[in-house]
Design a protein around this motif. Structure first.
Motif, PDB file in Angstrom:
ATOM      1  N   PRO A 158       0.826  -1.215   0.000  1.00 53.66           N
ATOM      2  CA  PRO A 158       0.000   0.000   0.000  1.00 53.66           C
ATOM      3  C   PRO A 158       0.862   1.266   0.000  1.00 53.66           C
ATOM      4  CG  PRO A 158       0.157  -0.885   2.217  1.00 53.66           C
ATOM      5  CD  PRO A 158       0.866  -1.873   1.329  1.00 53.66           C
ATOM      6  N   PHE A 159       0.203   2.400  -0.131  1.00 52.60           N
ATOM      7  CA  PHE A 159       0.900   3.679  -0.167  1.00 52.60           C
ATOM      8  C   PHE A 159       0.406   4.548   0.993  1.00 52.60           C
ATOM      9  CE2 PHE A 159       0.254   2.275  -4.652  1.00 52.60           C
ATOM     10  CZ  PHE A 159       1.563   1.852  -4.877  1.00 52.60           C
ATOM     11  N   PRO A 160       0.902   4.314   2.197  1.00 51.70           N
ATOM     12  CA  PRO A 160       0.358   4.959   3.396  1.00 51.70           C
ATOM     13  C   PRO A 160       0.559   6.464   3.456  1.00 51.70           C
ATOM     14  CG  PRO A 160       2.376   3.774   3.917  1.00 51.70           C
ATOM     15  CD  PRO A 160       2.010   3.398   2.528  1.00 51.70           C
ATOM     16  N   SER A 161       1.505   6.990   2.677  1.00 52.70           N
ATOM     17  CA  SER A 161       1.794   8.432   2.741  1.00 52.70           C
ATOM     18  C   SER A 161       1.395   9.155   1.468  1.00 52.70           C
ATOM     19  CB  SER A 161       3.292   8.652   3.010  1.00 52.70           C
ATOM     20  OG  SER A 161       3.710   7.990   4.172  1.00 52.70           O
ATOM     21  N   ARG A 162       0.477   8.584   0.694  1.00 49.54           N
ATOM     22  CA  ARG A 162       0.211   9.108  -0.645  1.00 49.54           C
ATOM     23  C   ARG A 162      -0.282  10.551  -0.638  1.00 49.54           C
ATOM     24  NH1 ARG A 162      -3.301   5.191  -3.530  1.00 49.54           N
ATOM     25  NH2 ARG A 162      -3.056   6.745  -5.187  1.00 49.54           N
ATOM     26  N   ASP A 163      -0.867  11.024   0.472  1.00 45.82           N
ATOM     27  CA  ASP A 163      -1.339  12.406   0.522  1.00 45.82           C
ATOM     28  C   ASP A 163      -0.189  13.406   0.526  1.00 45.82           C
ATOM     29  OD1 ASP A 163      -3.916  11.519   0.535  1.00 45.82           O
ATOM     30  OD2 ASP A 163      -4.178  11.669   2.705  1.00 45.82           O
ATOM     31  N   VAL A 164       0.984  12.975   1.027  1.00 43.84           N
ATOM     32  CA  VAL A 164       2.136  13.879   1.087  1.00 43.84           C
ATOM     33  C   VAL A 164       3.304  13.394   0.240  1.00 43.84           C
ATOM     34  CG1 VAL A 164       1.560  14.791   3.346  1.00 43.84           C
ATOM     35  CG2 VAL A 164       2.975  12.742   3.183  1.00 43.84           C
ATOM     36  N   PHE A 165       3.315  12.087  -0.080  1.00 44.88           N
ATOM     37  CA  PHE A 165       4.401  11.550  -0.898  1.00 44.88           C
ATOM     38  C   PHE A 165       3.948  10.271  -1.586  1.00 44.88           C
ATOM     39  CE2 PHE A 165       7.850   8.439  -1.386  1.00 44.88           C
ATOM     40  CZ  PHE A 165       8.662   9.128  -2.272  1.00 44.88           C
ATOM     41  N   LEU A 166       4.204  10.200  -2.879  1.00 46.23           N
ATOM     42  CA  LEU A 166       3.911   8.996  -3.646  1.00 46.23           C
ATOM     43  C   LEU A 166       5.105   8.730  -4.562  1.00 46.23           C
ATOM     44  CD1 LEU A 166       1.719   6.839  -4.180  1.00 46.23           C
ATOM     45  CD2 LEU A 166       0.913   8.276  -6.066  1.00 46.23           C
ATOM     46  N   ALA A 167       5.700   7.556  -4.413  1.00 47.62           N
ATOM     47  CA  ALA A 167       6.918   7.247  -5.158  1.00 47.62           C
ATOM     48  C   ALA A 167       6.716   7.361  -6.665  1.00 47.62           C
ATOM     49  CB  ALA A 167       7.402   5.849  -4.796  1.00 47.62           C
TER      50      ALA A 167
END
Length: 265
Positions: A158-167
């Protein structure tokens, strides 16, 4: 067998790596977990091989294995973190990009660790004071370097920080492209490669990695080798910050933090 903790870690990782090699290319039973995640026969057999070494050498210590969970009380404050096959999806697809990770966690963190590459025969290890790679019985000191400009980025959900960072957004960032060359290998072996100078940096947005069976060994290797290791916010990992940025030098680390912060702004 030597009684030193780092020798135990190396022996355990080598035992797991031997089990992984032995199963490669054979039919694999899949054991489904949550969502699309799964373990295979190789994961189970490799973890058993690792636990057999640890139980003989350190019977009083606790062990947390990815497949078998926690065993032992750990009343002495020592817990071994075991990821028997990091890169299970790669392995099941007959792709030789995997790692076997073993780390010892104490009250001060994971200092002793080993990360084995079953197919190259290399074992990256640390005794807490320095980091080495062992190949064909010879140890060579690991020296980080950012010269390659190769940066591995973890794209697994999953992408737990997608609101502030998405690889995935970083891979399309022109500033990132101007400075670095992205790579995606989907195994924590890439973290060890930063310690070895084969990668300039590694990034992931996974949460609370300091006691992760997947990342504890690689983090310990990089810290012992002298890499710059922080969370995505630039703070030390033990503060509970999200993610991981590990870089071969301060300049590369600072450049990557700038790119991370650019997303949140």
């Amino acid at each position: 067998m030597s009684t030193t903790d780092h020798a135990v870690a190396v022996a355990a990782a080598e035992a797991g790596a031997a089990a992984v090699r032995a199963r490669y290319g054979s039919p694999l039973t899949r054991f489904m977990k949550i969502g699309d995640d799964f373990a295979t026969t190789a994961d189970i057999e490799a973890e058993k091989a690792i636990l057999d070494v640890l139980r003989v050498a350190r019977p009083q210590d606790a062990v947390v294995g990815e497949e078998t969970g926690r065993t032992g009380t750990g009343e002495n404050g020592r817990t071994w973190l075991v990821d028997p096959l990091c890169g299970t999806l790669n392995y099941a697809a007959r792709t030789m990009l995997v790692a076997v990770n073993v780390a010892l966690h104490t009250g001060t963190g994971s200092a002793v660790a080993a990360s084995a590459d079953p197919f190259s025969g290399e074992v990256f290890w640390t005794d807490g004071s320095a980091a080495y790679v062992r190949c064909a019985g010879t140890d060579e000191r690991l020296v980080p370097s950012a010269e390659s400009k190769l940066v591995d980025v973890n794209l697994d959900p999953p992408f737990p920080s997608r609101d502030v960072f998405l690889a995935a957004r970083m891979l399309a960032d022109e500033d990132f492209i101007d400075q670095f060359h992205p790579r995606v290998v989907s195994t924590s072996l890439a973290v060890a490669w930063v310690a070895a100078g084969r990668r300039a940096a590694y990034l992931t947005d996974r949460h609370d990695l300091s006691r992760s069976v997947h990342f504890a060994a690689g983090i310990a290797l990089c810290q012992a080798a002298g890499c710059v290791v922080t969370g995505l916010d630039g703070e030390p990992l033990h503060t509970g910050g999200n993610g991981l940025v590990v870089a071969g030098d301060e300049r590369t680390h600072a450049a990557l933090l700038t790119l991370v912060r650019k997303q949140s702004s």
